[in-house]
Motif scaffolding. Sequence first.
Motif, PDB file in Angstrom:
ATOM      1  N   THR A  27       0.833  -1.205   0.000  1.00 17.35           N
ATOM      2  CA  THR A  27       0.000   0.000   0.000  1.00 17.35           C
ATOM      3  C   THR A  27       0.864   1.250   0.000  1.00 17.35           C
ATOM      4  O   THR A  27       1.694   1.442   0.907  1.00 17.35           O
ATOM      5  CB  THR A  27      -0.928   0.014   1.225  1.00 17.35           C
ATOM      6  OG1 THR A  27      -1.745  -1.158   1.199  1.00 17.35           O
ATOM      7  CG2 THR A  27      -1.812   1.242   1.217  1.00 17.35           C
ATOM      8  N   TYR A  28       0.642   2.117  -0.979  1.00 18.61           N
ATOM      9  CA  TYR A  28       1.402   3.360  -1.113  1.00 18.61           C
ATOM     10  C   TYR A  28       0.466   4.553  -0.978  1.00 18.61           C
ATOM     11  O   TYR A  28      -0.661   4.550  -1.500  1.00 18.61           O
ATOM     12  CB  TYR A  28       2.108   3.425  -2.465  1.00 18.61           C
ATOM     13  CG  TYR A  28       3.323   2.534  -2.557  1.00 18.61           C
ATOM     14  CD1 TYR A  28       4.601   3.036  -2.322  1.00 18.61           C
ATOM     15  CD2 TYR A  28       3.188   1.189  -2.863  1.00 18.61           C
ATOM     16  CE1 TYR A  28       5.713   2.221  -2.400  1.00 18.61           C
ATOM     17  CE2 TYR A  28       4.300   0.358  -2.942  1.00 18.61           C
ATOM     18  CZ  TYR A  28       5.555   0.882  -2.708  1.00 18.61           C
ATOM     19  OH  TYR A  28       6.661   0.064  -2.783  1.00 18.61           O
ATOM     20  N   ASP A  29       0.945   5.593  -0.277  1.00 16.22           N
ATOM     21  CA  ASP A  29       0.208   6.847  -0.173  1.00 16.22           C
ATOM     22  C   ASP A  29       1.170   7.945   0.279  1.00 16.22           C
ATOM     23  O   ASP A  29       2.383   7.714   0.396  1.00 16.22           O
ATOM     24  CB  ASP A  29      -0.978   6.717   0.788  1.00 16.22           C
ATOM     25  CG  ASP A  29      -0.588   6.194   2.174  1.00 16.22           C
ATOM     26  OD1 ASP A  29       0.597   6.342   2.548  1.00 16.22           O
ATOM     27  OD2 ASP A  29      -1.453   5.645   2.877  1.00 16.22           O
ATOM     28  N   ILE A  30       0.636   9.138   0.518  1.00 11.13           N
ATOM     29  CA  ILE A  30       1.464  10.255   0.983  1.00 11.13           C
ATOM     30  C   ILE A  30       1.813  10.044   2.452  1.00 11.13           C
ATOM     31  O   ILE A  30       0.938   9.826   3.287  1.00 11.13           O
ATOM     32  CB  ILE A  30       0.736  11.599   0.812  1.00 11.13           C
ATOM     33  CG1 ILE A  30       0.337  11.830  -0.652  1.00 11.13           C
ATOM     34  CG2 ILE A  30       1.627  12.743   1.310  1.00 11.13           C
ATOM     35  CD1 ILE A  30       1.492  11.960  -1.608  1.00 11.13           C
ATOM     36  N   GLN A  31       3.096  10.100   2.761  1.00 13.54           N
ATOM     37  CA  GLN A  31       3.600   9.947   4.124  1.00 13.54           C
ATOM     38  C   GLN A  31       3.964  11.321   4.690  1.00 13.54           C
ATOM     39  O   GLN A  31       4.742  12.063   4.091  1.00 13.54           O
ATOM     40  CB  GLN A  31       4.823   9.040   4.135  1.00 13.54           C
ATOM     41  CG  GLN A  31       5.514   8.920   5.480  1.00 13.54           C
ATOM     42  CD  GLN A  31       4.577   8.382   6.540  1.00 13.54           C
ATOM     43  OE1 GLN A  31       4.139   9.114   7.423  1.00 13.54           O
ATOM     44  NE2 GLN A  31       4.260   7.093   6.430  1.00 13.54           N
ATOM     45  N   ALA A  32       3.381  11.655   5.844  1.00 12.84           N
ATOM     46  CA  ALA A  32       3.687  12.941   6.470  1.00 12.84           C
ATOM     47  C   ALA A  32       3.892  12.809   7.979  1.00 12.84           C
ATOM     48  O   ALA A  32       3.859  13.795   8.702  1.00 12.84           O
ATOM     49  CB  ALA A  32       2.567  13.935   6.190  1.00 12.84           C
ATOM     50  N   ALA A  33       4.093  11.585   8.459  1.00 13.89           N
ATOM     51  CA  ALA A  33       4.187  11.355   9.902  1.00 13.89           C
ATOM     52  C   ALA A  33       5.616  11.428  10.440  1.00 13.89           C
ATOM     53  O   ALA A  33       5.808  11.418  11.654  1.00 13.89           O
ATOM     54  CB  ALA A  33       3.584   9.988  10.247  1.00 13.89           C
ATOM     55  N   TYR A  34       6.606  11.481   9.541  1.00 16.88           N
ATOM     56  CA  TYR A  34       8.000  11.457   9.989  1.00 16.88           C
ATOM     57  C   TYR A  34       8.763  12.634   9.393  1.00 16.88           C
ATOM     58  O   TYR A  34       9.464  12.489   8.385  1.00 16.88           O
ATOM     59  CB  TYR A  34       8.658  10.134   9.601  1.00 16.88           C
ATOM     60  CG  TYR A  34       7.904   8.923  10.107  1.00 16.88           C
ATOM     61  CD1 TYR A  34       8.000   8.532  11.439  1.00 16.88           C
ATOM     62  CD2 TYR A  34       7.083   8.188   9.256  1.00 16.88           C
ATOM     63  CE1 TYR A  34       7.296   7.437  11.916  1.00 16.88           C
ATOM     64  CE2 TYR A  34       6.372   7.093   9.721  1.00 16.88           C
ATOM     65  CZ  TYR A  34       6.479   6.724  11.043  1.00 16.88           C
ATOM     66  OH  TYR A  34       5.773   5.640  11.510  1.00 16.88           O
ATOM     67  N   PRO A  35       8.616  13.828   9.962  1.00 17.44           N
ATOM     68  CA  PRO A  35       9.273  15.031   9.424  1.00 17.44           C
ATOM     69  C   PRO A  35      10.780  14.851   9.289  1.00 17.44           C
ATOM     70  O   PRO A  35      11.426  14.219  10.125  1.00 17.44           O
ATOM     71  CB  PRO A  35       8.937  16.102  10.468  1.00 17.44           C
ATOM     72  CG  PRO A  35       7.682  15.618  11.121  1.00 17.44           C
ATOM     73  CD  PRO A  35       7.817  14.122  11.161  1.00 17.44           C
ATOM     74  N   GLY A  36      11.316  15.405   8.225  1.00 15.78           N
ATOM     75  CA  GLY A  36      12.754  15.382   8.010  1.00 15.78           C
ATOM     76  C   GLY A  36      13.284  14.109   7.386  1.00 15.78           C
ATOM     77  O   GLY A  36      14.496  13.927   7.283  1.00 15.78           O
ATOM     78  N   THR A  37      12.395  13.227   6.949  1.00 14.44           N
ATOM     79  CA  THR A  37      12.855  11.962   6.364  1.00 14.44           C
ATOM     80  C   THR A  37      12.688  11.923   4.843  1.00 14.44           C
ATOM     81  O   THR A  37      12.959  10.902   4.222  1.00 14.44           O
ATOM     82  CB  THR A  37      12.104  10.769   6.988  1.00 14.44           C
ATOM     83  OG1 THR A  37      10.698  10.961   6.825  1.00 14.44           O
ATOM     84  CG2 THR A  37      12.427  10.643   8.462  1.00 14.44           C
TER      85      THR A  37
END
Length: 275
Positions: free
Chosen positions: A52-62
């Motif tokens: 499953t692919y989607d927009i990731q925004a939970a890990y800033p700076g990665t």
Amino acid sequence: MKSTLLSAICALFLSILTFGQTSTEQYETESNGSTSFTDNGVMFNIISNVNTYDIQAAYPGTGWNGTSADNRYIDNSGAGNQSAGTSFSIKTTSNLFKVNRFWVYAAAANTTLGVAGTLTITGKLSGVTKFTQTKTTGFTATTSTANGYTLIDMTNLNGQNYSNIVIDQLQITAGGNFQYLALDAFTWVKDTGLVLAANEVKPSKKDSGIYPNPTNGPLTIKTDENTKFEVYSQAGQLVKTIETQKGINETDISELPKGVYTVKSSRESYKIIKK
């Protein structure tokens, strides 16, 4: 002489009008968990082929915007069962595009870099493969370099230039020990002056759509099946569910605050503006 000069000026003017517009999507304005994104007026869908692919925004700076770390990107960290052979596509059904370059973080399931793996990049147009190449070496092995991301330069991929090939879908597939994939800084070309061969023209889909856009509330949803549309806020929160029948459906989102929303079913995704 004047006629020749005038013709040259007109030709130059037309070439400027039809020159491709290069844009880089860094995903910083997209919602966490979204399976689509909009850049330069074009909506792209993220298609999960394996995992499953989607927009990731939970890990800033990665992430990596091409020059520095950033906060949002596409990845399969929410898949739960990451595996070799993981694959996703970036696809648009309303426009054609060309890919210039993008950055990928290719690693083991726990995001460990330096494992052996391959990356296959495939471009398709109307489901027909226009190019495919597999990268086997040269992957970044440490986060101290480009935050762990590897540049995929389509102007020189395995010694070939694929940046001028017109497609509507870019598919990326990992092999070997690559189980986690992230993509950022997607640089593509929107070219309104493209001329295609007759067998490459993709017919527009007239049996589905949402209008008007923008809207102050009323919406018409035209679909070719009985389905359910879900409305998501920019924060990725489900704010409304709309049951639709095949054909034309009238609904209303007047109760929602002004802003940009994603309206999607299992097959389609649209971004609308509530005035």
